[in-house]
Design an enzyme around this catalytic site. Structure first.
Site, PDB file in Angstrom:
ATOM      1  N   ASP A  29       2.704   0.469   0.452  1.00 29.37           N
ATOM      2  CA  ASP A  29       2.613  -0.931  -0.023  1.00 29.37           C
ATOM      3  C   ASP A  29       2.611  -1.134  -1.542  1.00 29.37           C
ATOM      4  O   ASP A  29       1.865  -1.984  -2.061  1.00 29.37           O
ATOM      5  CB  ASP A  29       1.355  -1.601   0.563  1.00 29.37           C
ATOM      6  N   GLU A  77       3.758  -4.086   3.550  1.00 26.91           N
ATOM      7  CA  GLU A  77       3.039  -4.994   4.450  1.00 26.91           C
ATOM      8  C   GLU A  77       3.719  -6.353   4.394  1.00 26.91           C
ATOM      9  O   GLU A  77       3.966  -6.890   3.307  1.00 26.91           O
ATOM     10  CB  GLU A  77       1.570  -5.137   4.016  1.00 26.91           C
ATOM     11  N   LYS A 134       5.561  -3.051   8.010  1.00 28.41           N
ATOM     12  CA  LYS A 134       4.408  -3.084   8.923  1.00 28.41           C
ATOM     13  C   LYS A 134       3.707  -4.448   8.850  1.00 28.41           C
ATOM     14  O   LYS A 134       3.507  -4.983   7.768  1.00 28.41           O
ATOM     15  CB  LYS A 134       3.443  -1.952   8.566  1.00 28.41           C
ATOM     16  N   LYS A 137      -2.431  -3.474   8.599  1.00 28.99           N
ATOM     17  CA  LYS A 137      -2.925  -2.648   7.492  1.00 28.99           C
ATOM     18  C   LYS A 137      -2.505  -1.194   7.691  1.00 28.99           C
ATOM     19  O   LYS A 137      -2.111  -0.520   6.744  1.00 28.99           O
ATOM     20  CB  LYS A 137      -4.460  -2.756   7.381  1.00 28.99           C
ATOM     21  N   VAL A 162      -1.475   1.577  -2.302  1.00 32.47           N
ATOM     22  CA  VAL A 162      -2.563   0.603  -2.415  1.00 32.47           C
ATOM     23  C   VAL A 162      -2.740  -0.139  -1.081  1.00 32.47           C
ATOM     24  O   VAL A 162      -1.788  -0.270  -0.323  1.00 32.47           O
ATOM     25  CB  VAL A 162      -2.251  -0.419  -3.535  1.00 32.47           C
ATOM     26  N   THR A 163      -3.948  -0.642  -0.853  1.00 31.87           N
ATOM     27  CA  THR A 163      -5.147  -0.369  -1.605  1.00 31.87           C
ATOM     28  C   THR A 163      -5.925   0.746  -0.906  1.00 31.87           C
ATOM     29  O   THR A 163      -5.837   0.900   0.319  1.00 31.87           O
ATOM     30  CB  THR A 163      -6.063  -1.623  -1.725  1.00 31.87           C
ATOM     31  N   CYS A 167      -5.194  -0.493   3.236  1.00 28.77           N
ATOM     32  CA  CYS A 167      -4.025   0.064   3.921  1.00 28.77           C
ATOM     33  C   CYS A 167      -3.925   1.584   3.815  1.00 28.77           C
ATOM     34  O   CYS A 167      -3.446   2.243   4.744  1.00 28.77           O
ATOM     35  CB  CYS A 167      -2.759  -0.618   3.416  1.00 28.77           C
ATOM     36  N   GLN A 207     -17.998  14.905   5.381  1.00 26.98           N
ATOM     37  CA  GLN A 207     -18.230  15.645   6.631  1.00 26.98           C
ATOM     38  C   GLN A 207     -17.151  16.692   6.894  1.00 26.98           C
ATOM     39  O   GLN A 207     -16.576  16.763   7.987  1.00 26.98           O
ATOM     40  CB  GLN A 207     -18.321  14.683   7.815  1.00 26.98           C
TER      41      GLN A 207
HETATM   42  C1  C5J Z   1      -3.088  -3.387   1.441  1.00 27.38           C
HETATM   43  C2  C5J Z   1      -4.320  -5.428   1.603  1.00 27.38           C
HETATM   44  N1  C5J Z   1      -1.861  -2.915   1.248  1.00 27.38           N
HETATM   45  N2  C5J Z   1      -5.296  -5.013   0.810  1.00 27.38           N
HETATM   46  N3  C5J Z   1      -3.207  -4.693   1.786  1.00 27.38           N
HETATM   47  O1  C5J Z   1      -4.067  -2.675   1.279  1.00 27.38           O
HETATM   48  O2  C5J Z   1      -4.410  -6.490   2.161  1.00 27.38           O
END
Ligand code: C5J
Length: 232
Positions: A29, A77, A134, A137, A162-163, A167, A207
Site C-alpha cells: 500500500d 488498498e 485488495k 487490510k 504502510v501502515t 495493513c 514470543q
Molecule cells: C493501511 C490503513 N494500508 N491504515 N491502511 O494500513 O487504513
C-alpha cells in the site's frame, strides 16, 4: 548469485534463513493517498513525514531485489468504482465528513483507477510485478495473492510498506497462518503514530517470533551483496 542457496539475515528474535528463489518482496500500500502531502492521509490530520521516511530505504531495497532477479509484488488498498465491494461498516467508520468513494484531493478516495489510489512514483511497479488490489487490510482477504505465491513456489516474504500496525501487521498475520515465513525490515515500514510503529514491530517478533522476524534493510542489502560475491 545461486538463488537456491540459503542465506542468513541478521534479525530478531534470531537470524532469518531464506532461499532467494522461494522468496518475494511484498510491498504493502505505498499509495499516493497515504503517502503524499495533500493526500487523503494528510487530509485526515496525519503527518505523512512519518510514512515518507520509508521511501528511500524501500527504494534501495527494491533496486537491489530487482537487480538480484528476485520476485516483487505490490498491493493497493481500494475499492471498485461502484463501491460494491465496500462494506457499509467500513464506509461509515469514523463518522468522517469525507470517506471512501467521495471526491478527495487526488480523485475519489481509495477507488481503483483514481490518482490517489495508485502507487507512488518512487516505487512504481514494473510490468512483470503483480499488483494485488485488495479491499481489506490484509493482502490475502478477497485476493488471488495466495494462489500467485503458490504458483510461483514462494514460501518466504519480505513485507514492507504502510501502515505498520494496520495493513502490514494484518498481512503478516494472514501470511503466517498460511505457512509463509515473514521478515519485516523496520526502516521500510511506517505508521502515522510512533508508538504504534514500535508496538507493531514488537508484536511480530515477540514470543520467539510469533508472527515473523524483524530486521533492517541494511542487513538484507548486506546479505544480498554477500550472496552476489559468493555466487560468482
Ligand atoms: C493501511 C490503513 N494500508 N491504515 N491502511 O494500513 O487504513
Amino acid at each position: 548469485m545461486d538463488l537456491n542457496r540459503s542465506m542468513s539475515i541478521e534479525a530478531e528474535p534470531y537470524p532469518y534463513e531464506f532461499v532467494p528463489a522461494r522468496s518475494a518482496l511484498l510491498i504493502i500500500d505505498m499509495q499516493r493517498d497515504f503517502m503524499e502531502p495533500g493526500g487523503f492521509g494528510e487530509m485526515l490530520g496525519n503527518d505523512v513525514a512519518e510514512l515518507r521516511r520509508t521511501i528511500e530505504p524501500n527504494r534501495k531495497l527494491l533496486a537491489a531485489w530487482r537487480a538480484a532477479g528476485l520476485q516483487v509484488m505490490h498491493t493497493r488498498e481500494g475499492h471498485r468504482p461502484d463501491l460494491s465491494d465496500l462494506p457499509t461498516t467500513k464506509k461509515v467508520r469514523g463518522h468522517s465528513k469525507t470517506s471512501i468513494g467521495d471526491p478527495g484531493p487526488m480523485g475519489r478516495i481509495l477507488i481503483r483507477g483514481e490518482a490517489g489510489h495508485d502507487i507512488i512514483p518512487e516505487l512504481y511497479p514494473l510490468p512483470n510485478e503483480p499488483v494485488i488490489d485488495k479491499p481489506g487490510k490484509g493482502a490475502f482477504f478477497a485476493t488471488d495473492l495466495h494462489a500467485i505465491l503458490q504458483n510461483r513456489g514462494i514460501k518466504q516474504l519480505l513485507v514492507t510498506g504502510v501502515t505498520t500496525e494496520v495493513c502490514v501487521n494484518t498481512t503478516v498475520r494472514e501470511a503466517n497462518d498460511r505457512g509463509y515465513e515473514c521478515l519485516v525490515p523496520a526502516d521500510c515500514v511506517g505508521s502515522y503514530f510512533p508508538e504504534f510503529q514500535e508496538m507493531g514491530l514488537k508484536m511480530i517478533k515477540a514470543q520467539g517470533g510469533i508472527f515473523g522476524w524483524v530486521s533492517d534493510s541494511t542487513h538484507i542489502l548486506a546479505a544480498l551483496a554477500n550472496g552476489l560475491t559468493v555466487g560468482v
